[in-house]
Design a protein around this motif. Structure first.
Motif, mmCIF file in Angstrom:
data_model
loop_
_atom_site.group_PDB
_atom_site.id
_atom_site.type_symbol
_atom_site.label_atom_id
_atom_site.label_comp_id
_atom_site.label_asym_id
_atom_site.label_seq_id
_atom_site.Cartn_x
_atom_site.Cartn_y
_atom_site.Cartn_z
ATOM 1 N N THR A 4 0.859 -1.186 0.000
ATOM 2 C CA THR A 4 0.000 0.000 0.000
ATOM 3 C C THR A 4 0.895 1.235 0.000
ATOM 4 O OG1 THR A 4 -1.777 -1.096 1.230
ATOM 5 C CG2 THR A 4 -1.757 1.311 1.231
ATOM 6 N N LEU A 34 -3.357 4.750 -1.965
ATOM 7 C CA LEU A 34 -4.339 5.388 -1.096
ATOM 8 C C LEU A 34 -3.999 6.879 -1.004
ATOM 9 C CD1 LEU A 34 -6.666 5.312 0.933
ATOM 10 C CD2 LEU A 34 -5.043 4.528 2.675
ATOM 11 N N ARG A 60 -7.620 4.050 -4.093
ATOM 12 C CA ARG A 60 -8.682 4.654 -3.291
ATOM 13 C C ARG A 60 -8.280 6.083 -2.958
ATOM 14 N NH1 ARG A 60 -9.112 1.996 2.033
ATOM 15 N NH2 ARG A 60 -7.037 1.103 1.704
ATOM 16 N N GLN A 62 -9.731 9.889 -0.774
ATOM 17 C CA GLN A 62 -10.723 10.639 -0.019
ATOM 18 C C GLN A 62 -10.244 12.072 0.107
ATOM 19 O OE1 GLN A 62 -10.267 8.095 3.517
ATOM 20 N NE2 GLN A 62 -9.558 9.889 4.653
ATOM 21 N N ALA A 75 -3.613 9.087 8.982
ATOM 22 C CA ALA A 75 -4.893 8.501 8.576
ATOM 23 C C ALA A 75 -4.667 7.420 7.524
ATOM 24 C CB ALA A 75 -5.818 9.590 8.037
ATOM 25 N N GLY A 76 -3.747 7.675 6.600
ATOM 26 C CA GLY A 76 -3.440 6.687 5.579
ATOM 27 C C GLY A 76 -2.779 5.455 6.156
ATOM 28 N N CYS A 78 -3.212 4.230 9.077
ATOM 29 C CA CYS A 78 -4.213 3.453 9.801
ATOM 30 C C CYS A 78 -5.129 2.687 8.852
ATOM 31 C CB CYS A 78 -5.043 4.377 10.693
ATOM 32 S SG CYS A 78 -4.119 5.090 12.077
ATOM 33 N N GLN A 79 -5.317 3.204 7.639
ATOM 34 C CA GLN A 79 -6.202 2.543 6.672
ATOM 35 C C GLN A 79 -5.457 1.538 5.786
ATOM 36 O OE1 GLN A 79 -8.817 5.265 4.455
ATOM 37 N NE2 GLN A 79 -8.358 6.838 5.986
ATOM 38 N N ASP A 81 -3.724 -1.562 4.281
ATOM 39 C CA ASP A 81 -3.826 -2.985 4.607
ATOM 40 C C ASP A 81 -2.725 -3.816 3.960
ATOM 41 O OD1 ASP A 81 -4.579 -2.902 1.987
ATOM 42 O OD2 ASP A 81 -6.621 -3.627 2.297
#
Length: 416
Positions: A4, A34, A60, A62, A75-76, A78-79, A81
């Motif tokens: 990621t 991400l 992805r 946001q 934040a990235g 933590c998201q 995977d």
């Protein structure tokens, strides 16, 4: 091994296409991008929508208001995977094969918890500038006192290793990555990996945080060093002053160079050993660059006021302000001689003058009267000079000196 790549973004529409393409074109199949955008308003969101369609499930994104880049990156993280996590800013780019090399290195060295490699600085247009000053993982922790030697976009880390190190320190606005590298080095001694290849291109451009907020980088960087190493060295302040001298007074505001330095010294004082701070202040107090500069002018002498072959003179003004800078100079040569000076004006015209190398003389720099505001710079050069060590018994000074600037004064331009 799933990868990621976390990409923070804010108003980088000029570069984000290149950054995204450098990720999605990597020759590693199990990869996801991400993007954490901070409510960009420059067309970035339209680009992200288009890329998401083209990425076919590999991207992805946001866009939400955040508290700065460190918060967005956290934040990235933590998201994410992936088994392996990379961090690429939206104005940087990966080198071809960077992800594949990182994955192969981690597979070959299961004990490595994170790795980095060589970086290369590029400019706004993507032109290569110079290598990032990288050092290998065996470098002692104390070497961070010389400056950061890890190029951020070259880093890849194992997701499970995050638990011991923790996320970025969001109280730091600019030096959060510097702090993170020190924490990773301390958390995993002997488990730092290395890819001996150019892994990423780090872009330097006028909008770059490290260029735009140089003073804050120094203050936070020295605070981080004091946190991890006990104290910070004063050469960080000297480097900052030298960088300011490259562009002063063509900056925002009317603060003098001396005042800028006083404010910086006050901010870094808690991060330095007291005697070292006092020694630094004592070294900087007589610096001629501070004495000869003003809120609207700068003279690029050496710290003791001497000029070696070439001098840069800069002046800026607003409507109704003086547009003439008067320099009082002295050859002060130990032997008789003539000093031939070539003065290149802002328009490129070269004026020539000859002075006695042992006498005091005056140079005037008069800016054009056109316009209500402006900036002008001149270059004074000469081929003549002397070496102090050749004339003064016991001197170790091997500099080639031409003349000394004794004083600088902004004055009203005269008609003649």
């Amino acid at each position: 091994m799933r990868v990621t790549v976390v990409m923070p973004s804010l108003n980088q529409a000029a570069y984000i296409d290149e950054a995204i393409d450098s990720v999605l074109s990597q020759d590693h199949d199990d990869l996801e991008l991400l993007v954490l955008d901070g409510m960009s308003t420059d067309g970035t969101l339209h680009k992200l929508e288009r890329w998401q369609v083209q990425a076919a499930g590999r991207m992805r994104w946001q866009s939400t208001r955040d508290g700065g880049p460190a918060q967005a990156i956290n934040a990235g993280l933590c998201q994410a995977d992936g088994d392996l996590i990379g961090w690429l800013n939206s104005d940087d780019r990966y080198a071809p094969g960077a992800v594949r090399r990182a994955v192969q290195a981690m597979r070959s060295h299961p004990h490595w918890q994170w790795l980095y490699g060589h970086g290369l600085h590029i400019d706004a247009s993507g032109r290569e500038l110079e290598p990032y000053p990288t050092r290998p993982p065996g470098t002692p922790l104390q070497a961070f006192a010389d400056g950061c030697f890890i190029c951020q976009p070259t880093v890849f880390l194992r997701r499970q290793a995050l638990e011991r190190v923790g996320l970025l320190d969001e109280s730091l606005r600019l030096a959060f990555d510097f702090d993170w590298w020190l924490r990773w080095f301390k958390a995993y001694p002997g488990a730092v990996g290395w890819v001996d290849a150019v892994q990423a291109h780090s872009r330097l451009h006028p909008g770059c945080l490290t260029l735009r907020q140089r003073r804050q980088v120094v203050v936070e960087g020295m605070r981080v060093l004091a946190r991890h190493l006990g104290e910070a060295p004063g050469h960080w302040v000297l480097s900052c002053l030298n960088e300011w001298c490259e562009s002063y007074p063509f900056m925002e505001g009317e603060t003098s160079l001396a005042q800028m330095l006083r404010e910086l010294l006050a901010e870094v004082r808690p991060s330095m050993e007291p005697s070292q701070w006092r020694a630094l202040v004592g070294r900087l107090e007589p610096d001629a660059r501070l004495r000869l500069s003003g809120p609207r002018h700068f003279v690029s002498v050496q710290a003791d006021g001497w000029v070696s072959r070439e001098l840069s003179v800069r002046l800026r003004w607003q409507s109704g302000q003086p547009r003439t800078l008067r320099l009082t100079c002295s050859g002060s040569w130990p032997v008789p001689g003539r000093l031939d000076l070539a003065i290149t004006t802002p328009s490129g015209f070269v004026q020539r003058t000859t002075v006695d190398a042992r006498q005091t003389f005056v140079l005037r720099f008069v800016a054009s009267q056109d316009g209500d505001a402006g900036c002008a710079s001149w270059r004074v050069s000469t081929l003549e000079g002397f070496v102090p060590a050749d004339h003064e018994p016991g001197s170790q000074d091997r500099r080639e000196l031409s003349f000394k600037v004794l004083g600088a004064q902004v004055e009203e331009a005269t008609l003649d």
